[in-house]
Design an enzyme around this catalytic site. Structure first.
Site, PDB file in Angstrom:
ATOM      1  N   LYS A 289       0.860  -1.192   0.000  1.00 56.89           N
ATOM      2  CA  LYS A 289       0.000   0.000   0.000  1.00 56.89           C
ATOM      3  C   LYS A 289       0.891   1.234   0.000  1.00 56.89           C
ATOM      4  CE  LYS A 289      -1.656   2.852   3.007  1.00 56.89           C
ATOM      5  NZ  LYS A 289      -1.662   4.105   2.217  1.00 56.89           N
TER       6      LYS A 289
ATOM      7  N   GLU B  82       9.606   1.610  11.023  1.00 58.23           N
ATOM      8  CA  GLU B  82      10.615   2.667  10.935  1.00 58.23           C
ATOM      9  C   GLU B  82       9.846   3.970  11.039  1.00 58.23           C
ATOM     10  OE1 GLU B  82      12.725   5.697   9.921  1.00 58.23           O
ATOM     11  OE2 GLU B  82      12.393   4.881   7.935  1.00 58.23           O
TER      12      GLU B  82
ATOM     13  N   GLU C 214       9.312  15.659  16.241  1.00 60.39           N
ATOM     14  CA  GLU C 214       9.715  15.701  14.837  1.00 60.39           C
ATOM     15  C   GLU C 214       8.861  16.740  14.111  1.00 60.39           C
ATOM     16  OE1 GLU C 214      11.030  12.344  11.805  1.00 60.39           O
ATOM     17  OE2 GLU C 214       8.889  12.251  12.215  1.00 60.39           O
TER      18      GLU C 214
ATOM     19  N   CYS D  83      13.523  11.271   7.794  1.00 64.30           N
ATOM     20  CA  CYS D  83      13.504  10.743   9.163  1.00 64.30           C
ATOM     21  C   CYS D  83      14.856  10.863   9.838  1.00 64.30           C
ATOM     22  CB  CYS D  83      13.006   9.307   9.172  1.00 64.30           C
ATOM     23  SG  CYS D  83      13.868   8.231   8.026  1.00 64.30           S
TER      24      CYS D  83
HETATM   25  O1  TXE Z   1       2.122   9.950   8.021  1.00 62.72           O
HETATM   26  P1  TXE Z   1       1.347   8.573   8.047  1.00 62.72           P
HETATM   27  P2  TXE Z   1       1.533  11.439   8.083  1.00 62.72           P
HETATM   28  C1  TXE Z   1       6.172  11.579  10.344  1.00 62.72           C
HETATM   29  C2  TXE Z   1       6.528  13.044  10.173  1.00 62.72           C
HETATM   30  C3  TXE Z   1       5.265  13.638   9.656  1.00 62.72           C
HETATM   31  C4  TXE Z   1       4.244  12.840  10.441  1.00 62.72           C
HETATM   32  C5  TXE Z   1       2.861  12.790   9.879  1.00 62.72           C
HETATM   33  O2  TXE Z   1       6.829  13.594  11.422  1.00 62.72           O
HETATM   34  O3  TXE Z   1       5.157  15.017   9.942  1.00 62.72           O
HETATM   35  O4  TXE Z   1       4.773  11.539  10.462  1.00 62.72           O
HETATM   36  O5  TXE Z   1       2.833  12.210   8.593  1.00 62.72           O
HETATM   37  C6  TXE Z   1      -0.290   4.919   6.415  1.00 62.72           C
HETATM   38  N1  TXE Z   1      -2.783   1.846   9.690  1.00 62.72           N
HETATM   39  N2  TXE Z   1       6.573  10.769   9.198  1.00 62.72           N
HETATM   40  O6  TXE Z   1       0.447  11.520   9.078  1.00 62.72           O
HETATM   41  O7  TXE Z   1      -0.135   8.778   8.093  1.00 62.72           O
HETATM   42  C7  TXE Z   1      -0.508   6.018   5.396  1.00 62.72           C
HETATM   43  O8  TXE Z   1      -1.604   5.736   4.562  1.00 62.72           O
HETATM   44  C8  TXE Z   1      -1.913   1.539   8.707  1.00 62.72           C
HETATM   45  C9  TXE Z   1       7.888  10.192   9.284  1.00 62.72           C
HETATM   46  O9  TXE Z   1       1.222  11.883   6.698  1.00 62.72           O
HETATM   47  O10 TXE Z   1       1.990   7.754   9.078  1.00 62.72           O
HETATM   48  C10 TXE Z   1       0.828   6.022   4.665  1.00 62.72           C
HETATM   49  O11 TXE Z   1       0.865   4.976   3.716  1.00 62.72           O
HETATM   50  N3  TXE Z   1      -1.330   2.451   7.922  1.00 62.72           N
HETATM   51  C11 TXE Z   1       8.075   9.099   8.271  1.00 62.72           C
HETATM   52  C12 TXE Z   1       1.805   5.732   5.796  1.00 62.72           C
HETATM   53  O12 TXE Z   1       1.019   5.207   6.875  1.00 62.72           O
HETATM   54  C13 TXE Z   1      -1.602   3.745   8.158  1.00 62.72           C
HETATM   55  C14 TXE Z   1       7.516   9.391   6.914  1.00 62.72           C
HETATM   56  C15 TXE Z   1       2.572   6.958   6.314  1.00 62.72           C
HETATM   57  O13 TXE Z   1       1.668   7.992   6.596  1.00 62.72           O
HETATM   58  C16 TXE Z   1      -2.484   4.137   9.182  1.00 62.72           C
HETATM   59  C17 TXE Z   1       6.179   9.993   6.980  1.00 62.72           C
HETATM   60  C18 TXE Z   1      -3.080   3.123   9.971  1.00 62.72           C
HETATM   61  N4  TXE Z   1      -3.932   3.398  10.975  1.00 62.72           N
HETATM   62  C19 TXE Z   1       5.777  10.678   8.097  1.00 62.72           C
HETATM   63  N5  TXE Z   1      -2.560   5.493   9.181  1.00 62.72           N
HETATM   64  C20 TXE Z   1       9.507   8.606   8.193  1.00 62.72           C
HETATM   65  N6  TXE Z   1       9.860   7.679   9.082  1.00 62.72           N
HETATM   66  O14 TXE Z   1      10.295   8.992   7.363  1.00 62.72           O
HETATM   67  C21 TXE Z   1      -1.777   5.933   8.189  1.00 62.72           C
HETATM   68  N7  TXE Z   1      -1.198   4.888   7.549  1.00 62.72           N
END
Ligand code: TXE
Length: 419
Positions: free
Chosen positions: A170, A245, A383, A282
């Site tokens: 996904k 991660e 972050e 990250c």
């Molecule tokens: O990420 P999401 P968001 C951090 C960074 C950023 C914050 C918010 O600080 O400002 O997260 O980002 C999927 N069950 N990082 O809210 O939602 C979603 O569809 C399963 C750090 O936009 O976590 C997408 O595919 N999956 C990070 C993926 O999670 C779920 C990179 C990431 O999006 C889900 C991104 C659920 N309940 C954000 N909810 C890094 N480590 O580099 C969401 N997703």
């Protein structure tokens, strides 16, 4: 405009069982550049069953065979590098020249490395009179983010394929268009049906369904802490393996034995390591720790570096160093952190809230540096995921190490020394 109406299951492009779609936005101007199906739990079920059915056959292929597919996918990505870099620059905002190297280059590297590893890996070793056999874990669910979208996909999919696993991917709904390029390439190289499956959609629906599904043996997730917790909780029902991660708040310690030239070089480099991909990284080194006696120097050099070399611009423009963020949500989030920094009493060296001049369209924020930051301030603990650097003074090496470690995160780190 890319209107995708299909998802990829069991070697074929098929419609989702749902009727919804999700819009994808251009980070440079906020316009809609594509749509994707809002997949459903029923789609995940079909994909997981296809991956399960394909698993025994794929796991039994020779390592040379799996290496061959990985190499062909790497070649396919190589042929479409410019297209991939352009798509990811629109989705995530990285300067195009850098996107070519990083956003398009790293995935090629991953598939190439996976090919070499598939062939050279020792699947069987002898320990005393025991034979240790390493086997693929099974069906792997991959849930990926938007900041390095195709790299994060490749870093999961390439190695899972090489190991003999089958996959349900996904991609992030914020940056899914690059994933379609990969799926097209995988289809064209003739990977056996069901080995790779892709269901697009939201985290709440598709991500949750992948995490829960009993036929999926492992879930590999990169994203926010919030979603990572949801994935781990959902995965516990079927006791699948979970690899998470999540974020970072990494410290970059500049030691006091640096001479003036070394200190200047370290500060300038540190700005770059905090700002890469507009801070949407990250491993970004977002806390710069400097000897208290050199705080004023650090401020002056960082301000000069930002104002001379990191002014935001169209990421497609020549010489672009800092593009927009990936979404309006991230713009709001980053601006609210900048406001918190001001409210909690950090010293604003450059930047601030609001749009940079002349860049009212698109998801731009002002590159910002705070100084005199205390480690208990929100901007030092959480972050931010934008171009926001915090400079913190320290009194001794031990104090610097204590500050660096006083964080709920532990992903990355840097140390500069004259020795
Ligand atoms: O990420 P999401 P968001 C951090 C960074 C950023 C914050 C918010 O600080 O400002 O997260 O980002 C999927 N069950 N990082 O809210 O939602 C979603 O569809 C399963 C750090 O936009 O976590 C997408 O595919 N999956 C990070 C993926 O999670 C779920 C990179 C990431 O999006 C889900 C991104 C659920 N309940 C954000 N909810 C890094 N480590 O580099 C969401 N997703």
């Amino acid at each position: 405009m890319q209107e995708h109406t299909k998802i990829y299951i069991d070697g074929a492009w098929v419609p989702s069982t749902g009727s919804g779609s999700i819009e994808v936005f251009d980070s440079t101007n906020g316009e809609v550049i594509g749509t994707i199906p809002a997949g459903t739990a029923a789609d995940v079920d079909a994909a997981a069953k296809a991956a399960r059915a394909a698993f025994d056959g794929w796991a039994a292929t020779s390592k040379e065979e799996r290496a061959k597919y990985c190499s062909r996918i790497a070649e396919g990505l190589g042929a479409r590098m410019d297209e991939i870099a352009t798509i990811v620059t629109r989705e995530a905002g990285m300067p195009k020249w850098l996107s070519l190297l990083v956003q398009a280059g790293l995935p090629i590297n991953s598939f190439g490395t996976a090919a070499a590893l598939a062939e050279s890996y020792e699947y069987e070793t002898t320990v005393g009179n025991s034979l240790v056999v390493r086997e693929p874990v099974g069906v792997v669910g991959a849930i990926t983010p938007w900041n390095y979208p195709l790299h994060q996909i490749a870093a999961k999919v390439a190695y899972a394929l090489a190991a003999g696993c089958t996959i349900v991917l996904k991609p992030s709904e914020v940056a899914p268009l690059d994933a379609y390029v990969l799926a097209e390439i995988i289809h064209d190289v003739g990977l056996p049906a069901g080995v790779f499956n892709m269901v697009t959609g939201s985290g709440a629906e598709v991500g949750q369904a992948i995490s829960e599904h009993p036929a999926i043996d492992m879930v590999s997730f990169t994203g926010s802490t919030r979603a990572g917790k949801a994935v781990a909780a959902a995965a516990s029902g079927s006791l699948k393996r979970v690899a998470l991660e999540l974020g970072g708040k990494s410290a970059n310690i500049l030691l006091d034995d640096l001479d003036d030239a070394g200190f200047e070089r370290a500060v300038r480099d540190g700005v770059g390591k905090a700002y890469i991909n507009s801070g949407q990284t990250c491993t970004a080194l977002t806390r710069m720790l400097v000897p208290a006696a050199r705080l004023a120097d650090a401020e002056r050099i960082a301000q000069d570096e930002v104002e001379s070399n990191y002014q935001p611009s169209d990421p497609f423009a020549d010489g672009a160093r800092l593009g927009p963020l990936s979404s309006q949500t991230q713009v709001d989030r980053v601006n609210s952190y900048i406001q918190k920094g001001i409210d909690e009493g950090a010293k604003l060296v450059t930047g601030g809230t609001g749009k940079p001049e002349g860049l009212e369209q698109g998801y731009y924020v002002k590159p910002t540096v705070f100084s005199d930051v205390r480690n208990d301030m929100t901007i030092a603990q959480e972050e931010i995921f934008g171009p926001v650097l915090s400079i913190l003074p320290y009194d001794s090496d031990d104090a610097a190490v204590a500050i660096a470690n006083d964080s709920p995160y532990g992903l990355s780190g840097g140390v500069w020394s004259g020795d």
